[in-house]
Design an enzyme around this catalytic site. Structure first.
Site, short mmCIF file in Angstrom:
data_model
loop_
_atom_site.label_atom_id
_atom_site.label_comp_id
_atom_site.label_asym_id
_atom_site.label_seq_id
_atom_site.Cartn_x
_atom_site.Cartn_y
_atom_site.Cartn_z
N GLU A 43 -6.10 3.96 9.31
CA GLU A 43 -5.27 2.85 10.38
C GLU A 43 -4.36 3.66 11.17
OE1 GLU A 43 -4.23 -1.09 7.49
OE2 GLU A 43 -4.56 0.37 6.28
N LYS A 112 -7.28 -6.77 12.03
CA LYS A 112 -8.03 -6.81 10.81
C LYS A 112 -7.97 -8.07 9.85
CE LYS A 112 -6.00 -4.33 6.70
NZ LYS A 112 -4.47 -3.73 6.05
N CYS A 144 -9.32 -1.37 6.24
CA CYS A 144 -8.18 -0.73 4.85
C CYS A 144 -9.20 -1.76 3.58
CB CYS A 144 -7.16 -1.07 4.52
SG CYS A 144 -6.10 0.27 3.58
#
Length: 273
Positions: A43, A112, A144
């Protein structure tokens, strides 16, 4: 159907895109030398995580200069490259991941969806899942915190994802470590998502320290059984595994582990009462 996947565990130079791209090139080169079809990076790999008020200077459009450079890396190393970066939107910023193809083209991008804690102050959440074909295989891009939400991963699988790719930067401090948050826990999360969905899951995590927060590492690739095909501990490194999606063992496993067929969705939604 088989291809090799590499999870690349790296440290980043905070705010130095050029240095990080140079490091990424070296690591992807090593992954390609091991036969990787796709290399997954962490990330925000191109910028680091705690950029603070520099976010406006580091954010870029997609496509843009950073995706151009990542495309050159993918082309020269002849593999797909997934990497996290800060995307500049219209009056906002996104925590995004991009997927570059071996010909250097931008194969796809993902914003995300699930933002954690203070991320909400810097980023706008994405609103769409991202599924793409790699070497005849349907893959889903995640970042994540997305892995914490089993409903989201399950939706990706129900939409055809055979492999879940996750770019991440799981972080910790002394207090969290005292409560048991660790690299072993996050790799266990990967194994759980693989097991409950009978798919392969590959997670590339960061290492290093930023602003007093330590990145946990423990990048890994888990099989539909929940077992690890490849795994790292702390420190920089590359883990590579061959994903034989139609191997008889996995076909047999799915005939026993009929989790998707055994669901009872009518019991999962609270009643109006």
């Amino acid at each position: 159907m088989s291809f090799k996947i590499a999870v690349v565990q790296m440290d980043c130079v905070l705010g130095d895109v050029d240095a990080n791209l140079e490091h990424i090139d070296c690591l992807v080169c090593a992954a390609s030398a091991q036969g990787a079809t796709v290399a997954v990076l962490p990330e925000l790999a191109t910028t680091g995580y705690f950029v603070g008020d520099r976010i406006g200077d580091l954010a870029e459009s997609i496509p843009g200069p950073t995706t151009d450079e990542l495309g050159k890396i993918a082309r020269s190393r002849e593999c797909y490259v997934m990497a996290g970066m800060i995307e500049r939107g219209k009056d906002c910023f996104y925590n995004s991941a991009v997927l570059l193809a071996p010909d250097g083209s931008l194969h796809g991008a993902y914003r995300k969806v699930h933002l954690f804690s203070a991320e909400r102050e810097a980023f706008t959440p994405g609103t769409e899942p991202a599924l793409f074909d790699i070497a005849g295989t349907r893959v889903a891009l995640t970042i994540c915190y997305d892995l914490i939400f089993p409903e989201y991963i399950r939706r990706l699988v129900l939409e055809g994802a055979e492999v879940i790719l996750n770019s991440t930067d799981w972080i910790t401090n002394d207090w969290q470590r005292g409560l048991g948050w660790s690299g072993a826990v996050v790799s266990g999360l990967v194994a759980t998502r693989a097991l409950e969905n009978t798919v392969h899951v590959a997670m590339a995590d960061r290492v290093g320290v930023e602003e007093g927060w330590k990145s946990l590492g423990h990048s890994c690739i888990a099989a539909p059984s929940g077992g690890f095909l490849a795994k790292l501990d702390d420190g920089e490194g590359i883990a590579v595994a061959a994903l034989e999606l139609n191997h008889p063992d996995w076909e047999q496993w799915r005939t026993i582990a009929t989790y998707l067929d055994d669901r009872q969705p009518n019991l999962y939604i609270p009643s109006d009462n």
